[in-house]
Structure formats: C-alpha cells, structure tokens
Design an enzyme around this catalytic site. Structure first.
Site, PDB file in Angstrom:
ATOM      1  N   ASN A  12     -80.126  26.167   0.790  1.00  9.07           N
ATOM      2  CA  ASN A  12     -79.240  25.007   0.645  1.00  9.07           C
ATOM      3  C   ASN A  12     -78.498  24.846   1.957  1.00  9.07           C
ATOM      4  O   ASN A  12     -77.614  25.631   2.273  1.00  9.07           O
ATOM      5  CB  ASN A  12     -78.265  25.265  -0.516  1.00  9.07           C
ATOM      6  CG  ASN A  12     -77.211  24.177  -0.647  1.00  9.07           C
ATOM      7  OD1 ASN A  12     -77.274  23.155   0.045  1.00  9.07           O
ATOM      8  ND2 ASN A  12     -76.238  24.404  -1.516  1.00  9.07           N
ATOM      9  N   LYS A  14     -76.483  22.623   2.811  1.00  8.90           N
ATOM     10  CA  LYS A  14     -75.159  21.987   2.663  1.00  8.90           C
ATOM     11  C   LYS A  14     -75.003  20.877   3.706  1.00  8.90           C
ATOM     12  O   LYS A  14     -75.968  20.198   4.018  1.00  8.90           O
ATOM     13  CB  LYS A  14     -74.057  23.051   2.714  1.00  8.90           C
ATOM     14  CG  LYS A  14     -74.316  24.160   1.678  1.00  8.90           C
ATOM     15  CD  LYS A  14     -73.165  25.081   1.428  1.00  8.90           C
ATOM     16  CE  LYS A  14     -73.559  26.113   0.369  1.00  8.90           C
ATOM     17  NZ  LYS A  14     -72.474  27.033   0.026  1.00  8.90           N
ATOM     18  N   HIS A  98     -74.124  21.979  -8.192  1.00  8.82           N
ATOM     19  CA  HIS A  98     -73.601  23.058  -7.333  1.00  8.82           C
ATOM     20  C   HIS A  98     -72.089  23.175  -7.522  1.00  8.82           C
ATOM     21  O   HIS A  98     -71.406  22.161  -7.721  1.00  8.82           O
ATOM     22  CB  HIS A  98     -73.944  22.756  -5.869  1.00  8.82           C
ATOM     23  CG  HIS A  98     -73.685  23.924  -4.968  1.00  8.82           C
ATOM     24  ND1 HIS A  98     -72.427  24.212  -4.497  1.00  8.82           N
ATOM     25  CD2 HIS A  98     -74.508  24.882  -4.495  1.00  8.82           C
ATOM     26  CE1 HIS A  98     -72.496  25.315  -3.755  1.00  8.82           C
ATOM     27  NE2 HIS A  98     -73.742  25.734  -3.732  1.00  8.82           N
ATOM     28  N   GLU A 100     -69.769  23.516  -5.494  1.00  7.99           N
ATOM     29  CA  GLU A 100     -68.975  22.674  -4.581  1.00  7.99           C
ATOM     30  C   GLU A 100     -68.876  21.256  -5.123  1.00  7.99           C
ATOM     31  O   GLU A 100     -67.845  20.588  -4.960  1.00  7.99           O
ATOM     32  CB  GLU A 100     -69.594  22.719  -3.172  1.00  7.99           C
ATOM     33  CG  GLU A 100     -69.301  24.060  -2.498  1.00  7.99           C
ATOM     34  CD  GLU A 100     -70.348  24.519  -1.506  1.00  7.99           C
ATOM     35  OE1 GLU A 100     -71.180  23.711  -1.056  1.00  7.99           O
ATOM     36  OE2 GLU A 100     -70.344  25.732  -1.177  1.00  7.99           O
ATOM     37  N   GLU A 170     -74.598  31.200  -9.430  1.00  9.69           N
ATOM     38  CA  GLU A 170     -73.850  31.377  -8.182  1.00  9.69           C
ATOM     39  C   GLU A 170     -72.379  31.597  -8.513  1.00  9.69           C
ATOM     40  O   GLU A 170     -71.645  30.622  -8.752  1.00  9.69           O
ATOM     41  CB  GLU A 170     -73.972  30.128  -7.301  1.00  9.69           C
ATOM     42  CG  GLU A 170     -75.382  29.790  -6.893  1.00  9.69           C
ATOM     43  CD  GLU A 170     -75.413  28.951  -5.610  1.00  9.69           C
ATOM     44  OE1 GLU A 170     -76.065  29.400  -4.656  1.00  9.69           O
ATOM     45  OE2 GLU A 170     -74.754  27.903  -5.549  1.00  9.69           O
ATOM     46  N   GLY A 176     -70.199  31.892   0.326  1.00  6.04           N
ATOM     47  CA  GLY A 176     -69.644  31.741   1.664  1.00  6.04           C
ATOM     48  C   GLY A 176     -68.548  32.745   1.989  1.00  6.04           C
ATOM     49  O   GLY A 176     -67.820  32.581   2.965  1.00  6.04           O
ATOM     50  N   SER A 216     -73.792  34.524  -0.848  1.00  5.40           N
ATOM     51  CA  SER A 216     -73.861  35.512   0.227  1.00  5.40           C
ATOM     52  C   SER A 216     -75.141  36.341   0.211  1.00  5.40           C
ATOM     53  O   SER A 216     -75.110  37.537   0.513  1.00  5.40           O
ATOM     54  CB  SER A 216     -72.614  36.408   0.220  1.00  5.40           C
ATOM     55  OG  SER A 216     -71.442  35.628   0.436  1.00  5.40           O
TER      56      SER A 216
HETATM   57  P1  13P Z   1     -73.815  31.293   0.880  1.00  4.32           P
HETATM   58  O1  13P Z   1     -75.201  31.910   0.889  1.00  4.32           O
HETATM   59  O2  13P Z   1     -73.422  30.729   2.201  1.00  4.32           O
HETATM   60  O3  13P Z   1     -72.816  32.188   0.255  1.00  4.32           O
HETATM   61  O4  13P Z   1     -73.938  30.003  -0.083  1.00  4.32           O
HETATM   62  C1  13P Z   1     -74.466  30.129  -1.343  1.00  4.32           C
HETATM   63  C2  13P Z   1     -74.667  28.788  -1.912  1.00  4.32           C
HETATM   64  O5  13P Z   1     -73.728  28.109  -2.276  1.00  4.32           O
HETATM   65  C3  13P Z   1     -76.046  28.281  -2.017  1.00  4.32           C
HETATM   66  O6  13P Z   1     -76.105  27.123  -2.785  1.00  4.32           O
END
Ligand code: 13P
Length: 254
Positions: A12, A14, A98, A100, A170, A176, A216
C-alpha cells in the site's frame, strides 16, 4: 485438512509516488520478484499513478490495486473514483476500509460493506481492512472491535463474494510506528476472524479465506508472521516504497 491458501503480499503506497516515480519503482521491482509464483503480489499506488504502474507491470506477476473506491459506478460524487474506473485503469484489487480512511475520512462499517460489494461487482478483489486502536486493545476490546468490523463489512455477502475478497488485519497502533504485533497477537486475531467466518459462512468458506497482517511488516519480521497458521499474507506500507525491501518481503521464504 484445510486447503492451502496462496499467500498475498500487497504494498500500500499510500500518498507516495508520482506517476513517474511509481513507474520507476515498478520497473525496478518487476525483475526482483519475477521468479516468485507461489505468492500473489500486488501494489496499490495512488489513483493518478495507477496507469503508469499498470503499464510498467503489464504481463508480469505483479497485480495492481487501488487504495479506495466509491460504491456507485458513476454519478455526481466530486472527487471520487469508482470500481469500473479502477478496473479500466488496470486494477484487479482495491483496498477497502483502511484504518486511515476510517479514522481520517469518517468511513463506517456500513460504507466499507458497500464498497466491498461495489469492488466485487467491478471484478476487483477487495482487501478489506480491520483493526483496533491502542485504546481498544488496552481496554481488552480487540476481538469485540474486530468482530464488529468483520460482521459489518462481510455480513450478508454470499459465499462466492467472500471467496473473491481478502481480509487484512491491521492493528492501528502498529501502522507506521515500527511496533509490529507479535506473531502470537496476530495469530490470535486472525484465528478469531476465521472462526467468525466459519460461523457465518461455514467451514469451507472460512478455510479458503486469506487473512493478511499489516502494521510495520519488514523483511526482518515477515517470516515469523507468515509462519503462523492463520496468517496468509501481508499488507505492507512503508517497506513497500523501495523495491529491495518489498522484494525481500515477497521472497520471505528465502
Ligand atoms: P506500515 O507498513 O507503514 O506500518 O503500514 C501498514 C499499512 O497501513 C498498510 O496498509
């Protein structure tokens, strides 16, 4: 004996990578993973980067996905992109719900359900995301929260629709932050999701469902996570932004 589930490793991106940056990353990634046939490999660039990446990966073993979609096919929805538009741009996958989007853009379980259905109708495989916040985990509410999200997103879908999607667990506190869930923490939630699907849709559907872990994931921890019986892949954020680290995750079997 449960059927073998082919792992899915999805990146992803982002809100990173312009079209030219994304195409360059795709061209660099392509030969590094071309020998891997026992993993489904996916990258999910920003909307405007999708066509260039799809072109760079045409004919390869790396699929392309969107990061979001609207539940209608078209209409007066300023700023939105639909499933048929993603499919036409070269996508076979799309991330839905997601954390976010849930946290920053107000997405609800009901909206996630509608989006998952719209994705399936457009012949896209939704990657349906669920996960608890740190406060929810510390309050001992992880399984309740994830159970509600799974029920809201997948409740009422047919067995065939469930077979066309994947789930990504997740934990919000692991995204992150560099704080990965331990493999035991991931396995506990994955097993609970699978048990819930067995109740709602039967053992066969549940056995076939692929449940990815995200938060992560790095080349250093992917192997241990993938060794868990109910972890069937990874949804990777930061470590998917360079070809070497994403390829190392895809090649976790060594
Ligand atoms: P990270 O791997 O940067 O922690 O992000 C995970 C994520 O949100 C994937 O959709």
């Amino acid at each position: 004996m449960a059927p073998a589930r082919k792992p899915v490793i999805a990146g992803n991106w982002k809100m990173f990578k312009t079209a030219s940056e994304g195409a360059a990353l795709a061209r660099e990634l392509r030969p590094k993973v071309s020998m891997i046939h026992d993993v489904e490999i996916v990258v999910c660039p920003p909307f405007t980067t999708i066509p260039a990446v799809a072109q760079a990966l045409a004919g390869s073993n790396v699929g392309v996905g969107g990061q979001n979609l609207h539940w209608e096919q078209h209409g007066a929805f300023t700023g939105e992109v639909s499933g048929p538009m993603l499919a036409d741009a070269g996508c076979r996958w799309v991330v839905v719900g997601h954390s976010e989007r849930r946290q920053l853009f107000g997405e609800t379980d009901e909206g996630v359900h509608r989006k998952a259905k719209a994705a399936l109708a457009a012949k896209l495989s939704p990657i349906v995301c669920v996960g608890e916040t740190l406060a929810e985990r510390e309050a001992g509410r992880t399984l309740e929260v994830v159970g509600r999200q799974i029920g809201g997103a997948l409740g009422g879908l047919s067995d065939g629709e469930i077979a066309g999607l994947v789930v990504a667990y997740e934990p919000v506190w692991a995204i992150g932050t560099g704080k990965t869930a331990t493999s035991a923490q991931a396995e506990e939630v994955h097993a609970a999701i699978r048990a819930q699907l067995a109740k709602s849709h039967g053992q066969k559907v549940s056995d076939g469902l692929r449940i990815l872990y995200g938060g992560s994931v790095k080349p250093e921890n992917v192997k241990e996570l993938m060794a868990q019986p109910d972890v069937d892949g990874a949804l990777v954020g930061g470590a998917s932004l360079t070809a070497d680290s994403f390829a190392a995750i895809v090649r976790y079997r060594g």
